[in-house]
Write an enzyme that holds these catalytic residues in place. Structure first.
Site, PDB file in Angstrom:
ATOM      1  N   PRO A 159       0.824  -1.214   0.000  1.00 23.92           N
ATOM      2  CG  PRO A 159      -0.744  -1.513   1.695  1.00 23.92           C
ATOM      3  CD  PRO A 159       0.536  -2.063   1.150  1.00 23.92           C
ATOM      4  CB  CYS A 160       1.932   3.610  -2.115  1.00 20.20           C
ATOM      5  SG  CYS A 160       0.878   3.558  -3.580  1.00 20.20           S
TER       6      CYS A 160
END
Length: 111
Positions: free
Chosen positions: A87-88
Site C-alpha cells: 500500500p502507498c
C-alpha cells in the site's frame, strides 16, 4: 516442484489484491502459486481469477515463509520470484498523503 504448474516459473504475490500484478505476470508466462492480502473480498476474487493458486487472507506481518511453504506444498527453492504492491496511499501523490497512516510501513514487510 509440485503439480501446480511445473512448466512455468512460480511466484508469490504479496499484497495481491484481486490479482492485477498476477494477471500481468501470468500473461508473461509465469505461474502464481500464492497470493496474500488482508482484504477478504480481494482474496476471494483472487482465488476465482487464479484457481490454481493459494489465496490467503490475513495480515502479512503475521505470515511466515514456513506457512507459505505449508500452504503451497512447495520447498524453498521452488519460489524464485516474489512480486507485490504494498500500500502507498499514505505517501502517494494520488493518495491522501497522511503521514501517520499505518500502511506507510508495510513496504518493510514486502522487503
Amino acid at each position: 516442484m509440485n503439480d501446480l504448474d511445473s512448466e512455468k516459473t512460480s511466484f508469490i504475490d504479496l499484497f495481491c489484491g484481486c490479482g492485477g500484478f498476477t494477471k500481468g505476470f501470468s500473461e508473461a508466462g509465469f505461474s502464481s502459486v500464492f497470493g496474500i492480502d488482508v482484504w477478504k473480498d480481494a482474496t476471494v476474487t483472487y482465488k476465482h481469477n487464479f484457481p490454481n493458486s493459494v489465496a490467503f487472507c490475513g495480515d502479512i506481518k503475521e505470515l511466515s515463509s514456513g506457512k507459505i511453504f505449508e500452504l503451497t506444498k512447495l520447498k524453498k527453492n521452488d519460489i524464485p520470484l516474489i512480486i507485490g504492491g504494498p500500500p502507498c496511499q499514505g505517501f502517494s501523490v494520488a493518495g491522501k498523503r497522511i503521514v501517520d497512516d499505518e500502511r506507510n510501513k508495510l513496504y518493510k514487510s514486502f522487503v
